[in-house]
Design an enzyme around this catalytic site. Structure first.
Site, PDB file in Angstrom:
ATOM      1  CG  ASP A  62      -2.123  -0.866   1.153  1.00 46.92           C
ATOM      2  OD1 ASP A  62      -2.739  -0.955   0.377  1.00 46.92           O
ATOM      3  OD2 ASP A  62      -1.929  -2.178   1.900  1.00 46.92           O
ATOM      4  CD  GLU A  94      -3.767   2.571  -1.000  1.00 47.88           C
ATOM      5  OE1 GLU A  94      -4.140   1.304  -0.715  1.00 47.88           O
ATOM      6  OE2 GLU A  94      -4.869   1.849  -2.064  1.00 47.88           O
ATOM      7  CG  HIS A  97      -5.899  -0.206   3.005  1.00 48.32           C
ATOM      8  ND1 HIS A  97      -6.105  -0.864   1.136  1.00 48.32           N
ATOM      9  CD2 HIS A  97      -7.013  -0.449   3.019  1.00 48.32           C
ATOM     10  CE1 HIS A  97      -7.257   0.445   0.993  1.00 48.32           C
ATOM     11  NE2 HIS A  97      -7.757  -0.221   2.230  1.00 48.32           N
ATOM     12  CE1 TYR A 101      -3.405  -6.991   5.497  1.00 45.42           C
ATOM     13  CE2 TYR A 101      -3.099  -4.703   3.543  1.00 45.42           C
ATOM     14  CZ  TYR A 101      -3.872  -6.090   3.519  1.00 45.42           C
ATOM     15  OH  TYR A 101      -4.494  -6.302   3.041  1.00 45.42           O
ATOM     16  CD  GLU A 156      -5.146  -0.004  -6.206  1.00 48.39           C
ATOM     17  OE1 GLU A 156      -5.205   0.281  -5.075  1.00 48.39           O
ATOM     18  OE2 GLU A 156      -5.234   0.754  -7.266  1.00 48.39           O
ATOM     19  CD  GLU A 190      -6.340  -1.830  -2.003  1.00 48.19           C
ATOM     20  OE1 GLU A 190      -6.216  -1.370  -3.611  1.00 48.19           O
ATOM     21  OE2 GLU A 190      -5.418  -0.716  -1.411  1.00 48.19           O
ATOM     22  CG  HIS A 193      -8.882   2.384  -4.190  1.00 53.02           C
ATOM     23  ND1 HIS A 193      -8.288   1.986  -3.705  1.00 53.02           N
ATOM     24  CD2 HIS A 193      -9.434   2.870  -3.739  1.00 53.02           C
ATOM     25  CE1 HIS A 193      -8.183   2.071  -2.361  1.00 53.02           C
ATOM     26  NE2 HIS A 193      -9.461   3.147  -2.636  1.00 53.02           N
TER      27      HIS A 193
END
Length: 312
Positions: A62, A94, A97, A101, A156, A190, A193
């Site tokens: 990301d 992003e 995201h 993670y 993506e 995603e 996107h």
């Protein structure tokens, strides 16, 4: 100075932006308490290794996508108000995201193993190959914008797809509910996107020819397939590198079709648990409320008028 006024021209692109805003979420809304126990007690060593590869890739992916938006697309397409609004919001998403993670790795992975995952883009060859391919397009500013838009749609829409499917495979088995929930939210984001990129791409001039488009998608498929050959050295029940290869090819064909090109692989979806989840947004996945995170009132009628006079 008119470009500083947010006056949309394309209702379809603008609807994508409003859908993105309606889907906003935060890391604090994901409960990982059960996942800690599942990671230790219910996942096998092979499954933990597999998921660690996926988290290692996502931890840096990301950031590359966000860099491309900030350094390239947001600047090059700022004459399109819908793109300016969408990309501005996408950068924030992003970041969420990436934060998610990082939180997953810190929460689930033993402390002595975390550094290796955070440095995987340099030290883990199968992750490094994916990072280098995406970074190559980040730096390819001499290439036409349409070509780079296609390449990042592949990042993506193809390079994320197998990893999303792997986590949905855990969800099918009622494992790792927090990871599964975050995956549902992130894959939805995603997919949106990617849908926006495809919609914008179809309106652009100077698109790459079919041979060039096929080459870009084929490269992404090959790198993604190699990643899963390494991540899935040990076949798992209902998940192996051969079935993952077919799934990646299936998703690549869906992306090619959405971009306006002929399919390359003509394969079926090998994962029954993914039948109702389209990473490209072909189903109603983005229309339904995902765990009530869609913000109320975002799609209410607006007095804002649209005109279809933008040149791309």
């Amino acid at each position: 100075m008119d470009r500083y006024v947010l006056r949309p021209n394309d209702p379809h692109l603008w609807a994508m932006y409003k859908k993105a805003v309606a889907s906003f979420w935060t890391v604090e809304e994901v409960d990982l308490s059960t996942d800690v126990r599942h990671w230790t007690d219910k996942l096998t060593e092979a499954e933990r290794r597999f998921m660690s590869h996926i988290l290692a890739f996502f931890a840096m992916a990301d950031g590359i996508v966000g860099d491309n938006l900030v350094c390239n697309f947001a600047k090059e397409l700022d004459h399109i108000p819908e793109a300016r609004a969408f990309y501005g919001f996408q950068v924030a998403i992003e970041n969420i995201h990436a934060e998610m993670y990082t939180q997953l790795i810190i929460t689930l992975v033993a402390k002595e193993n975390q550094a290796a995952l955070f440095s995987a883009a340099e030290d883990m060859p199968c992750v490094k190959a994916k990072a280098q391919w995406a970074a190559q397009w980040l730096n390819a500013t001499h290439k036409p914008i349409a070509t780079r838009l296609l390449a990042f749609a592949a990042v993506e829409g193809v390079m994320f797809s197998g990893s999303f499917a792997a986590i949905f495979w855990l969800k099918k088995r009622s494992l790792m509910p927090g990871l599964a929930f975050s995956n549902e939210l992130i894959s939805r984001d995603e997919g949106l996107h990617c849908d926006f990129a495809c919609m914008l791409f179809r309106q652009m001039a100077n698109k790459p020819c079919q041979d060039d488009a096929h080459q870009i998608i084929s490269d992404a498929v090959d790198i993604e397939t190699a990643f899963f050959r390494e991540a899935l050295k040990t076949p798992l029940l209902g998940m192996n590198s051969d079935s993952m290869k077919l799934y990646i090819q299936f998703v690549a064909d869906r992306l090619l079709d959405a971009l306006g090109y002929a399919k390359m692989y003509n394969v079926s979806n090998p994962f029954d648990f993914m039948d109702n989840i389209s990473i490209e947004g072909k189903t109603n996945f983005f229309e339904r409320r995902v765990s009530e995170y869609q913000r109320m009132g975002v799609f209410t009628p607006s007095s804002m008028e649209f005109t279809m006079n933008e040149e791309f």
